[in-house]
Design a protein around this motif. Structure first.
Motif, PDB file in Angstrom:
ATOM      1  N   SER A 248      12.337 -16.279 -16.509  1.00 29.63           N
ATOM      2  CA  SER A 248      11.819 -17.154 -15.453  1.00 29.63           C
ATOM      3  C   SER A 248      12.802 -18.250 -15.067  1.00 29.63           C
ATOM      4  O   SER A 248      12.653 -18.872 -14.023  1.00 29.63           O
ATOM      5  CB  SER A 248      10.495 -17.788 -15.903  1.00 29.63           C
ATOM      6  N   GLY A 249      13.819 -18.480 -15.897  1.00 28.47           N
ATOM      7  CA  GLY A 249      14.769 -19.547 -15.607  1.00 28.47           C
ATOM      8  C   GLY A 249      15.777 -19.213 -14.526  1.00 28.47           C
ATOM      9  O   GLY A 249      16.376 -20.113 -13.929  1.00 28.47           O
ATOM     10  N   GLY A 250      15.975 -17.928 -14.280  1.00 32.06           N
ATOM     11  CA  GLY A 250      16.942 -17.545 -13.259  1.00 32.06           C
ATOM     12  C   GLY A 250      18.356 -17.970 -13.608  1.00 32.06           C
ATOM     13  O   GLY A 250      18.721 -18.069 -14.786  1.00 32.06           O
ATOM     14  N   LEU A 251      19.151 -18.238 -12.594  1.00 31.05           N
ATOM     15  CA  LEU A 251      20.556 -18.560 -12.801  1.00 31.05           C
ATOM     16  C   LEU A 251      20.763 -19.992 -13.275  1.00 31.05           C
ATOM     17  O   LEU A 251      21.532 -20.243 -14.208  1.00 31.05           O
ATOM     18  CB  LEU A 251      21.343 -18.322 -11.510  1.00 31.05           C
ATOM     19  N   TYR A 252      20.069 -20.942 -12.657  1.00 34.63           N
ATOM     20  CA  TYR A 252      20.316 -22.351 -12.965  1.00 34.63           C
ATOM     21  C   TYR A 252      19.135 -23.056 -13.628  1.00 34.63           C
ATOM     22  O   TYR A 252      19.215 -24.238 -13.947  1.00 34.63           O
ATOM     23  CB  TYR A 252      20.707 -23.108 -11.696  1.00 34.63           C
ATOM     24  N   VAL A 278      13.837 -22.099 -24.504  1.00 34.33           N
ATOM     25  CA  VAL A 278      13.787 -23.357 -23.749  1.00 34.33           C
ATOM     26  C   VAL A 278      15.047 -23.503 -22.898  1.00 34.33           C
ATOM     27  O   VAL A 278      14.991 -23.869 -21.724  1.00 34.33           O
ATOM     28  CB  VAL A 278      13.635 -24.559 -24.701  1.00 34.33           C
ATOM     29  N   ALA A 279      16.185 -23.204 -23.501  1.00 39.40           N
ATOM     30  CA  ALA A 279      17.439 -23.256 -22.753  1.00 39.40           C
ATOM     31  C   ALA A 279      17.425 -22.269 -21.599  1.00 39.40           C
ATOM     32  O   ALA A 279      17.854 -22.583 -20.477  1.00 39.40           O
ATOM     33  CB  ALA A 279      18.618 -22.966 -23.684  1.00 39.40           C
ATOM     34  N   GLY A 280      16.924 -21.050 -21.840  1.00 37.56           N
ATOM     35  CA  GLY A 280      16.903 -20.048 -20.788  1.00 37.56           C
ATOM     36  C   GLY A 280      16.018 -20.423 -19.631  1.00 37.56           C
ATOM     37  O   GLY A 280      16.376 -20.208 -18.461  1.00 37.56           O
ATOM     38  N   GLU A 281      14.851 -21.003 -19.926  1.00 32.84           N
ATOM     39  CA  GLU A 281      13.930 -21.363 -18.849  1.00 32.84           C
ATOM     40  C   GLU A 281      14.381 -22.625 -18.115  1.00 32.84           C
ATOM     41  O   GLU A 281      14.382 -22.659 -16.879  1.00 32.84           O
ATOM     42  CB  GLU A 281      12.520 -21.581 -19.403  1.00 32.84           C
ATOM     43  N   GLU A 282      14.769 -23.651 -18.832  1.00 28.98           N
ATOM     44  CA  GLU A 282      15.027 -24.939 -18.195  1.00 28.98           C
ATOM     45  C   GLU A 282      16.475 -25.112 -17.735  1.00 28.98           C
ATOM     46  O   GLU A 282      16.727 -25.841 -16.766  1.00 28.98           O
ATOM     47  CB  GLU A 282      14.641 -26.062 -19.156  1.00 28.98           C
TER      48      GLU A 282
END
Length: 378
Positions: A248-252, A278-282
């Motif tokens: 769900s975090g997409g690219l940025y 958390v890093a991947g989503e946010e």
């Protein structure tokens, strides 16, 4: 040790080479990033309590890292038997009434109400120091460890691994195995010993199965890895939610503190084993990739330290530490993206956990000690 005026003293910075400032910067940056991610994952449910505890662990770890980095490697070597003995006692203590069970593993010792530590994390440091002795202290004329040295190292590793198997803590056992393999490679030991290690690991796995040490939930996690879509509401829940959060975090990313999956606590243990979600989503793919690149850069510095070490002992010690951090990072990131089974290992320097954080920073201090010690002659 260095004798001055008939007395022995610790060899502090004046007799050592300059520290590797890039290595220190990377460890500090990763620890700081971890604090931000832990805060994001816990602020809505636990207030600032967990953040304060993690900040205290980072502070203590940085102090220990600095102190150890300023000690001559010969001094550290002199205290290896003491560190190893204390490690065995603490691992045995886990199995006593002092130990407590958390998430299926009997891995913690309670020091006081609300205060506990995980001996297996510090055992990684002690084990790296211990089995580097027979592998790295060669006799005159030797270019690589002989049969006796390799066998001694494997025996030193087998005792704590056996105690951890009784907890049981499969993740830490795998990390120990990776450390042993890395140390053997760096030491130049004959490659056949790696085959012996692999066969021993297979035999240990078979014995654990026969003795009933493999828990049903551990087998179920392997089945989920083979079929990621299996039972997303049950045994496959953690893995499914982790992939959703990262995807769900997409690219940025959605921005720090703006993750909907993180705020909703859909991923269990998101501040510990699943902090990478958390890093991947946010922070998105870009932010998560930067964390991985920072760990990779730290590992590269560690390998460079091993290659340039003034002694075989320092090289083997550095190789064991690099193998520990590399394998643990691979497994942690891999299990959040569905490439590895969920085995419960933290992301080095980033995940919440006082024992793991202090032990990881202490390991960086050891890398600095190897880098700064110019020679190992007595």
């Amino acid at each position: 040790m260095i004798a001055i005026g008939g007395r022995r003293r610790i060899a502090w910075a004046p007799s050592l080479a300059a520290p590797d400032r890039v290595l220190t910067l990377l460890a500090v940056a990763l620890s700081g990033t971890g604090l931000l991610l832990v805060w994001s994952a816990t602020r809505l449910s636990g207030g600032h309590g967990l953040l304060v505890r993690q900040a205290g662990a980072v502070g203590a770890g940085l102090v220990l890292m600095w102190l150890v980095s300023r000690v001559d490697l010969r001094v550290l070597r002199a205290y290896v038997p003491v560190a190893y003995a204390l490690t065995l006692l603490s691992l045995a203590g886990v199995l006593s009434p002092l130990g407590v069970r958390v998430n299926g593993a009997h891995s913690w010792i309670v020091l006081a109400p609300g205060v506990r530590f995980q001996p297996s994390e510090f055992a990684k440091v002690a084990l790296a120091l211990a089995f580097a002795v027979p592998l790295g202290e060669l006799r005159d004329g030797q270019r690589r460890p002989g049969f006796g040295g390799v066998l001694s190292a494997l025996v030193l590793a087998a005792v704590p691994i056996g105690l951890i198997a009784l907890q049981p803590d499969v993740g830490t056992m795998l990390v120990f195995a990776a450390m042993v393999a890395g140390a053997l490679l760096v030491s130049g030991a004959p490659k056949r010993w790696l085959l012996v290690l692999a066969l021993g690991a297979a035999g240990a796995a078979g014995a654990a199965w026969k003795l009933g040490l493999v828990r049903p939930y551990q087998l179920e996690r392997l089945l989920v890895l083979a079929n990621p879509g299996a039972d997303p509401g049950g045994v496959g829940y953690n893995a499914a939610q982790a992939r959703i959060a990262i995807g769900s975090g997409g690219l940025y990313g959605k921005g720090l503190f703006n993750g909907e999956q993180t705020a909703g606590h859909f991923v269990p243990e998101q501040h510990t084993d699943f902090i990478f979600t958390v890093a991947g989503e946010e922070l998105g793919f870009a932010g998560a990739a930067l964390i991985v690149l920072a760990v990779f850069a730290l590992l590269w510095r560690g390998l460079s330290i091993a290659r340039r070490s003034a002694s075989p002992y320092g090289a083997v010690l550095a190789g064991a530490i690099v193998s520990w951090i590399a394998f643990q990072t691979f497994v942690n990131v891999g299990m959040t993206v569905g490439l590895m089974p969920i085995v419960g290992v933290p992301l080095p320097f980033v995940s919440y956990g006082g024992s793991a954080t202090v032990a990881g920073l202490l390991a960086v201090g050891l890398l600095q000690a190897v880098h700064r010690t110019k020679a190992m002659q007595p």
